[in-house]
Design a protein around this motif. Structure first.
Motif, PDB file in Angstrom:
ATOM      1  N   ARG A  27       0.832  -1.211   0.000  1.00 60.21           N
ATOM      2  CA  ARG A  27       0.000   0.000   0.000  1.00 60.21           C
ATOM      3  C   ARG A  27       0.867   1.263   0.000  1.00 60.21           C
ATOM      4  O   ARG A  27       0.581   2.239  -0.697  1.00 60.21           O
ATOM      5  N   LYS A  28       1.932   1.236   0.787  1.00 58.19           N
ATOM      6  CA  LYS A  28       2.813   2.401   0.847  1.00 58.19           C
ATOM      7  C   LYS A  28       3.473   2.657  -0.495  1.00 58.19           C
ATOM      8  O   LYS A  28       3.497   3.790  -0.995  1.00 58.19           O
ATOM      9  N   LEU A  29       3.998   1.601  -1.111  1.00 50.46           N
ATOM     10  CA  LEU A  29       4.692   1.768  -2.394  1.00 50.46           C
ATOM     11  C   LEU A  29       3.710   2.077  -3.524  1.00 50.46           C
ATOM     12  O   LEU A  29       4.031   2.853  -4.437  1.00 50.46           O
ATOM     13  N   ALA A  30       2.510   1.452  -3.479  1.00 54.09           N
ATOM     14  CA  ALA A  30       1.530   1.700  -4.539  1.00 54.09           C
ATOM     15  C   ALA A  30       1.101   3.152  -4.563  1.00 54.09           C
ATOM     16  O   ALA A  30       0.936   3.757  -5.628  1.00 54.09           O
ATOM     17  N   ARG A  31       0.940   3.745  -3.390  1.00 56.98           N
ATOM     18  CA  ARG A  31       0.575   5.162  -3.344  1.00 56.98           C
ATOM     19  C   ARG A  31       1.709   6.039  -3.847  1.00 56.98           C
ATOM     20  O   ARG A  31       1.481   7.090  -4.451  1.00 56.98           O
ATOM     21  N   GLN A  32       2.924   5.617  -3.604  1.00 56.51           N
ATOM     22  CA  GLN A  32       4.085   6.417  -4.012  1.00 56.51           C
ATOM     23  C   GLN A  32       4.308   6.362  -5.515  1.00 56.51           C
ATOM     24  O   GLN A  32       4.681   7.368  -6.129  1.00 56.51           O
TER      25      GLN A  32
END
Length: 318
Positions: A27-32
């Motif tokens: 989730r963190k990387l997908a948003r980034q």
């Protein structure tokens, strides 16, 4: 074709990571790196990489097969023993390399890569990837939660003290905000579901408003404590007095002890910014002795009389 990056490494998690840890990392990387949020040309490829890694590692069965067979797990029949497959891979490495070299220069910038799956059976890696990425090298990545967003919310000290409702405009939207009484500078107000939109029906992100208190002509704020100047006449400071002052919560009385000098801070407990779930701040009245700019004749006479009889020397005070 360059070697594919290890899926655990792509998500930045250890091989022992739990399912929740894998989901949080994704989730963190997908948003980034989501193309809607990141316009860097390299972001889309990175997003594809982390999405494929998550697709594999978030499913217990595909993760187990990936752990057993590595990047070749999609080509391995279900009933193959992992140890037998590993031994076979070592034995057939030279043959596979030779087959790849013989097909060099076919359909891309470099040689096609082949995997041997059985006697006489070869699988073109381009065909495999076509099933993943589609004809143009892209795929549907499934639902991706919307990204959280952040914006500043300027407030006056009085607004922060009392709280209330405020309508703000952000990205072409009008949003009604409930401001808690006693919100402090730097505090974040969370508006659930008001952030970036998710894809494929996924939930939107949250909007976080960071409170910024505007400078005030009278009040100085430090955390939840408020300081206000307290102007005093010389005789009030010398003899003591009860003085009314304005505070964000209304008028308050300050008891000035006799012998108060400029700079002395008189505390009014609990009269600073409120705290919704804790102790409120304090208000400090800081003494400022003010003398008449144009004293009357009687005032001048009294000051002269005081100067004649007083032995007080402020320059010798410590």
């Amino acid at each position: 074709m360059a070697a594919r990056r290890d899926f655990y490494d792509a998500l930045g998690v250890p091989r022992s990571a739990s399912r929740d840890e894998i989901q949080r990392a994704y989730r963190k990387l997908a948003r980034q790196y989501h193309p809607d949020m990141n316009k860097d040309p390299a972001a889309e490829e990175r997003f594809k990489e982390i999405s494929e890694a998550y697709d594999v590692l978030s499913d217990p069965e595909t993760r187990r097969r990936y752990d057993q067979f590595g990047p070749d797990f999609r080509q391995v029949p279900p009933d193959v023993d992992p140890q037998a497959w590993a031994a076979r891979g070592r034995a057939g490495a030279g043959a596979r390399a030779g087959a790849g070299a013989r097909r060099g220069g076919g359909r891309g910038a470099g040689p096609d890569v082949w995997f041997e799956t059985g006697p006489g059976d070869n699988v073109d890696l381009d065909d495999l990837l076509g099933g993943i990425f589609g004809g143009r090298g892209r795929r549907s990545w499934g639902p991706v939660a919307g990204a959280d967003q952040e914006a500043e919310l300027p407030l006056t000290v009085d607004e922060a003290y009392r709280g209330g409702r405020r309508r703000i405009s952000l990205d072409g939207r009008d949003i009604d905000v409930t401001i808690p009484a006693g919100v402090a500078d730097g505090q974040r107000i969370r508006l659930a579901g008001q952030g970036g939109q998710g894809t494929d029906g996924a939930a939107p992100g949250d909007l976080y408003l960071v409170v910024r208190l505007a400078p005030h002509p009278r009040y100085r704020v430090d955390g939840r404590d408020i300081t206000v100047d307290l102007p005093l006449a010389p005789w009030e400071a010398a003899l003591g007095a009860s003085v009314a002052i304005d505070t964000p919560g209304g008028e308050a009385k300050v008891k000035v002890p006799a012998g108060t000098s400029s700079g002395r801070r008189l505390r009014l407990r609990g009269r600073g910014l409120p705290h919704p779930r804790g102790k409120p701040g304090d208000l400090y009245a800081e003494a400022r002795i003010i003398v008449p700019a144009t004293p009357t004749e009687e005032e001048r006479r009294l000051f002269e009389q005081l100067a004649a009889v007083s032995t007080f020397d402020p320059r010798r005070q410590r």
